[in-house]
Design a protein around this motif. Structure first.
Motif, PDB file in Angstrom:
ATOM      1  N   CYS A  17      13.673  -3.303   1.318  1.00 25.02           N
ATOM      2  CA  CYS A  17      12.265  -3.466   0.992  1.00 25.02           C
ATOM      3  C   CYS A  17      11.958  -2.901  -0.392  1.00 25.02           C
ATOM      4  CB  CYS A  17      11.427  -2.753   2.050  1.00 25.02           C
ATOM      5  SG  CYS A  17       9.670  -2.931   1.845  1.00 25.02           S
ATOM      6  N   THR A  18      11.254  -3.683  -1.191  1.00 28.53           N
ATOM      7  CA  THR A  18      10.805  -3.220  -2.501  1.00 28.53           C
ATOM      8  C   THR A  18       9.668  -2.228  -2.300  1.00 28.53           C
ATOM      9  OG1 THR A  18      11.392  -5.333  -3.496  1.00 28.53           O
ATOM     10  CG2 THR A  18       9.841  -3.961  -4.712  1.00 28.53           C
ATOM     11  N   ALA A  19       9.683  -1.153  -3.071  1.00 24.87           N
ATOM     12  CA  ALA A  19       8.643  -0.132  -2.993  1.00 24.87           C
ATOM     13  C   ALA A  19       8.395   0.402  -4.401  1.00 24.87           C
ATOM     14  CB  ALA A  19       9.072   1.000  -2.059  1.00 24.87           C
ATOM     15  N   VAL A  20       7.281   1.101  -4.556  1.00 27.68           N
ATOM     16  CA  VAL A  20       6.931   1.716  -5.832  1.00 27.68           C
ATOM     17  C   VAL A  20       6.823   3.216  -5.608  1.00 27.68           C
ATOM     18  CG1 VAL A  20       5.214   1.849  -7.666  1.00 27.68           C
ATOM     19  CG2 VAL A  20       5.667  -0.339  -6.556  1.00 27.68           C
ATOM     20  N   MET A  21       7.544   4.000  -6.410  1.00 27.64           N
ATOM     21  CA  MET A  21       7.477   5.460  -6.297  1.00 27.64           C
ATOM     22  C   MET A  21       6.093   5.941  -6.731  1.00 27.64           C
ATOM     23  SD  MET A  21      11.130   6.946  -7.603  1.00 27.64           S
ATOM     24  CE  MET A  21      10.796   8.566  -6.913  1.00 27.64           C
ATOM     25  N   GLY A  25       5.297   5.250 -10.456  1.00 28.95           N
ATOM     26  CA  GLY A  25       5.106   3.823 -10.652  1.00 28.95           C
ATOM     27  C   GLY A  25       6.401   3.055 -10.821  1.00 28.95           C
ATOM     28  N   GLU A  26       7.542   3.681 -10.564  1.00 31.45           N
ATOM     29  CA  GLU A  26       8.852   3.049 -10.719  1.00 31.45           C
ATOM     30  C   GLU A  26       9.195   2.199  -9.495  1.00 31.45           C
ATOM     31  OE1 GLU A  26      13.482   4.573 -10.778  1.00 31.45           O
ATOM     32  OE2 GLU A  26      11.933   5.899 -11.562  1.00 31.45           O
ATOM     33  N   ASN A  27       9.670   0.954  -9.724  1.00 33.04           N
ATOM     34  CA  ASN A  27      10.086   0.076  -8.626  1.00 33.04           C
ATOM     35  C   ASN A  27      11.456   0.486  -8.120  1.00 33.04           C
ATOM     36  OD1 ASN A  27       7.843  -1.683  -8.554  1.00 33.04           O
ATOM     37  ND2 ASN A  27       8.607  -2.735 -10.353  1.00 33.04           N
ATOM     38  N   VAL A  28      11.596   0.527  -6.802  1.00 32.51           N
ATOM     39  CA  VAL A  28      12.869   0.861  -6.161  1.00 32.51           C
ATOM     40  C   VAL A  28      13.050  -0.061  -4.951  1.00 32.51           C
ATOM     41  CG1 VAL A  28      12.785   3.295  -6.874  1.00 32.51           C
ATOM     42  CG2 VAL A  28      11.862   2.629  -4.661  1.00 32.51           C
ATOM     43  N   THR A  29      14.247  -0.063  -4.419  1.00 28.21           N
ATOM     44  CA  THR A  29      14.502  -0.778  -3.167  1.00 28.21           C
ATOM     45  C   THR A  29      14.911   0.238  -2.118  1.00 28.21           C
ATOM     46  OG1 THR A  29      15.212  -2.772  -4.329  1.00 28.21           O
ATOM     47  CG2 THR A  29      15.896  -2.551  -2.038  1.00 28.21           C
ATOM     48  N   LEU A  30      14.148   0.284  -1.033  1.00 29.28           N
ATOM     49  CA  LEU A  30      14.501   1.140   0.101  1.00 29.28           C
ATOM     50  C   LEU A  30      15.397   0.314   1.026  1.00 29.28           C
ATOM     51  CD1 LEU A  30      11.018   2.789   0.822  1.00 29.28           C
ATOM     52  CD2 LEU A  30      12.954   3.759  -0.437  1.00 29.28           C
ATOM     53  N   PRO A  31      16.524   0.866   1.481  1.00 32.67           N
ATOM     54  CA  PRO A  31      17.484   0.080   2.259  1.00 32.67           C
ATOM     55  C   PRO A  31      17.080  -0.092   3.726  1.00 32.67           C
ATOM     56  CG  PRO A  31      18.269   2.319   2.012  1.00 32.67           C
ATOM     57  CD  PRO A  31      17.005   2.228   1.202  1.00 32.67           C
ATOM     58  N   ALA A  32      17.546  -1.180   4.322  1.00 33.63           N
ATOM     59  CA  ALA A  32      17.366  -1.399   5.758  1.00 33.63           C
ATOM     60  C   ALA A  32      17.907  -0.181   6.497  1.00 33.63           C
ATOM     61  CB  ALA A  32      18.106  -2.651   6.194  1.00 33.63           C
ATOM     62  N   GLY A 135      -3.400   9.020 -17.894  1.00 36.49           N
ATOM     63  CA  GLY A 135      -1.951   9.083 -17.744  1.00 36.49           C
ATOM     64  C   GLY A 135      -1.451   8.753 -16.356  1.00 36.49           C
ATOM     65  N   CYS A 136      -2.307   8.230 -15.492  1.00 32.01           N
ATOM     66  CA  CYS A 136      -1.925   7.943 -14.108  1.00 32.01           C
ATOM     67  C   CYS A 136      -0.742   6.977 -14.069  1.00 32.01           C
ATOM     68  CB  CYS A 136      -3.107   7.347 -13.355  1.00 32.01           C
ATOM     69  SG  CYS A 136      -2.716   6.822 -11.673  1.00 32.01           S
ATOM     70  N   GLY A 137       0.330   7.385 -13.425  1.00 33.13           N
ATOM     71  CA  GLY A 137       1.534   6.561 -13.318  1.00 33.13           C
ATOM     72  C   GLY A 137       1.344   5.332 -12.453  1.00 33.13           C
ATOM     73  N   MET A 138       0.291   5.302 -11.643  1.00 32.46           N
ATOM     74  CA  MET A 138       0.045   4.176 -10.749  1.00 32.46           C
ATOM     75  C   MET A 138      -0.878   3.139 -11.374  1.00 32.46           C
ATOM     76  SD  MET A 138       2.001   4.781  -8.273  1.00 32.46           S
ATOM     77  CE  MET A 138       1.510   3.469  -7.185  1.00 32.46           C
ATOM     78  N   GLY A 139      -1.270   3.325 -12.632  1.00 31.43           N
ATOM     79  CA  GLY A 139      -2.204   2.404 -13.284  1.00 31.43           C
ATOM     80  C   GLY A 139      -1.761   0.958 -13.232  1.00 31.43           C
ATOM     81  N   ASP A 140      -0.526   0.688 -13.636  1.00 30.17           N
ATOM     82  CA  ASP A 140      -0.032  -0.697 -13.628  1.00 30.17           C
ATOM     83  C   ASP A 140       0.018  -1.252 -12.213  1.00 30.17           C
ATOM     84  OD1 ASP A 140       0.244  -0.724 -16.378  1.00 30.17           O
ATOM     85  OD2 ASP A 140       2.386  -0.255 -16.341  1.00 30.17           O
ATOM     86  N   VAL A 141       0.334  -0.411 -11.242  1.00 37.35           N
ATOM     87  CA  VAL A 141       0.407  -0.844  -9.847  1.00 37.35           C
ATOM     88  C   VAL A 141      -0.987  -1.223  -9.350  1.00 37.35           C
ATOM     89  CG1 VAL A 141       0.967  -0.122  -7.492  1.00 37.35           C
ATOM     90  CG2 VAL A 141       2.468   0.513  -9.392  1.00 37.35           C
ATOM     91  N   ILE A 143      -3.607  -2.148 -11.188  1.00 34.58           N
ATOM     92  CA  ILE A 143      -4.039  -3.353 -11.903  1.00 34.58           C
ATOM     93  C   ILE A 143      -3.376  -4.584 -11.288  1.00 34.58           C
ATOM     94  CG2 ILE A 143      -3.954  -4.565 -14.122  1.00 34.58           C
ATOM     95  CD1 ILE A 143      -5.970  -2.197 -14.002  1.00 34.58           C
ATOM     96  N   ASP A 144      -2.072  -4.503 -11.044  1.00 40.85           N
ATOM     97  CA  ASP A 144      -1.354  -5.631 -10.447  1.00 40.85           C
ATOM     98  C   ASP A 144      -1.855  -5.920  -9.039  1.00 40.85           C
ATOM     99  OD1 ASP A 144       0.794  -7.643 -10.532  1.00 40.85           O
ATOM    100  OD2 ASP A 144       1.697  -6.403  -8.965  1.00 40.85           O
ATOM    101  N   ASP A 145      -2.139  -4.879  -8.261  1.00 37.76           N
ATOM    102  CA  ASP A 145      -2.658  -5.058  -6.907  1.00 37.76           C
ATOM    103  C   ASP A 145      -4.011  -5.762  -6.952  1.00 37.76           C
ATOM    104  OD1 ASP A 145      -2.544  -4.820  -4.107  1.00 37.76           O
ATOM    105  OD2 ASP A 145      -3.516  -2.856  -4.118  1.00 37.76           O
ATOM    106  N   ALA A 146      -4.891  -5.335  -7.850  1.00 40.36           N
ATOM    107  CA  ALA A 146      -6.203  -5.976  -7.982  1.00 40.36           C
ATOM    108  C   ALA A 146      -6.033  -7.448  -8.370  1.00 40.36           C
ATOM    109  CB  ALA A 146      -7.046  -5.237  -9.023  1.00 40.36           C
ATOM    110  N   ARG A 147      -5.193  -7.721  -9.368  1.00 40.40           N
ATOM    111  CA  ARG A 147      -4.977  -9.096  -9.825  1.00 40.40           C
ATOM    112  C   ARG A 147      -4.428  -9.960  -8.692  1.00 40.40           C
ATOM    113  NH1 ARG A 147      -1.442  -8.055 -13.320  1.00 40.40           N
ATOM    114  NH2 ARG A 147      -2.890  -7.675 -15.025  1.00 40.40           N
ATOM    115  N   THR A 148      -3.416  -9.465  -8.007  1.00 45.16           N
ATOM    116  CA  THR A 148      -2.791 -10.223  -6.928  1.00 45.16           C
ATOM    117  C   THR A 148      -3.789 -10.532  -5.824  1.00 45.16           C
ATOM    118  OG1 THR A 148      -0.644  -9.243  -7.417  1.00 45.16           O
ATOM    119  CG2 THR A 148      -0.935 -10.166  -5.211  1.00 45.16           C
TER     120      THR A 148
END
Length: 185
Positions: A17-21, A25-32, A135-141, A143-148
């Motif tokens: 599963c794709t997740a965001v730290m 705000g870093e994208n990672v993959t959490l394993p099954a 400086g919020c690290g979740m800013g891009d997340v 913004i992307d969530d709102a857009r999506t």
């Protein structure tokens, strides 16, 4: 947020599963098979606590947590711009900072929302929003969530979400409900 609490719900990921730290705000993959705790489930996304870290998992990956994804949005065939604008505000109320259980509208982060007709029965949405801290690290997340979420609205072909810092956000921009939730009222 400290992560695990007595109200946190345990989970085991059913698939990678794709997740965001959070808050990096870093994208990672959490394993099954990864185990952890759901600490927040608001607006169709999930904040999870795994091995001492927080992650945000989007609603379209809800099945990995054993949850249902959010239902599709519906809009009547004769919907007016006012109907679309109302649904847009409802969608923005489903955008949550993974660390704060208050949506971006109630936090006072959305400064402006407008619509533009771009064809027969098609619209573009423009939003200006800010962050609680530049400086919020979740800013891009966020913004992307709102857009999506805005682009899920029937007839909306594009959502342009601009991050602005003027005027600077302060706690007086929060709704009374948000102030009460955070103990600032």
């Amino acid at each position: 947020m400290s992560g695990f609490s007595l109200s946190s719900e345990p989970f085991t990921l059913a698939r990678d599963c794709t997740a965001v730290m959070v808050p990096q705000g870093e994208n990672v993959t959490l394993p099954a098979g990864q185990v952890g705790y759901i600490t927040q489930a608001l607006g169709g996304s999930f904040t999870v606590y795994v091995e001492g870290n927080l992650f945000r998992i989007a609603g379209n990956d809800a099945d990995a947590l054993g949850k249902e994804p959010p239902p599709p949005l519906e809009l009547g065939a004769d919907a007016s711009d006012a109907d679309v604008e109302q649904l847009a505000w409802q969608q923005l109320r489903t955008v949550f900072d993974p660390e704060i259980p208050i949506n971006v509208v109630e936090l006072g982060l959305v400064y402006d929302l407008s619509l533009e007709a771009v064809g027969t029965e098609q619209r573009k949405i423009y939003v200006k929003m800010t962050l609680t801290a530049p400086g919020c690290g979740m800013g891009d997340v966020l913004i992307d969530d709102a857009r999506t979420k805005l682009e899920l609205i029937p007839t909306v072909v594009e959502a342009d979400v601009d991050l602005v810092f003027d005027p600077p956000w302060n706690h007086s921009m929060m709704s009374d409900a948000a102030k009460l939730e955070t103990g600032m009222l």
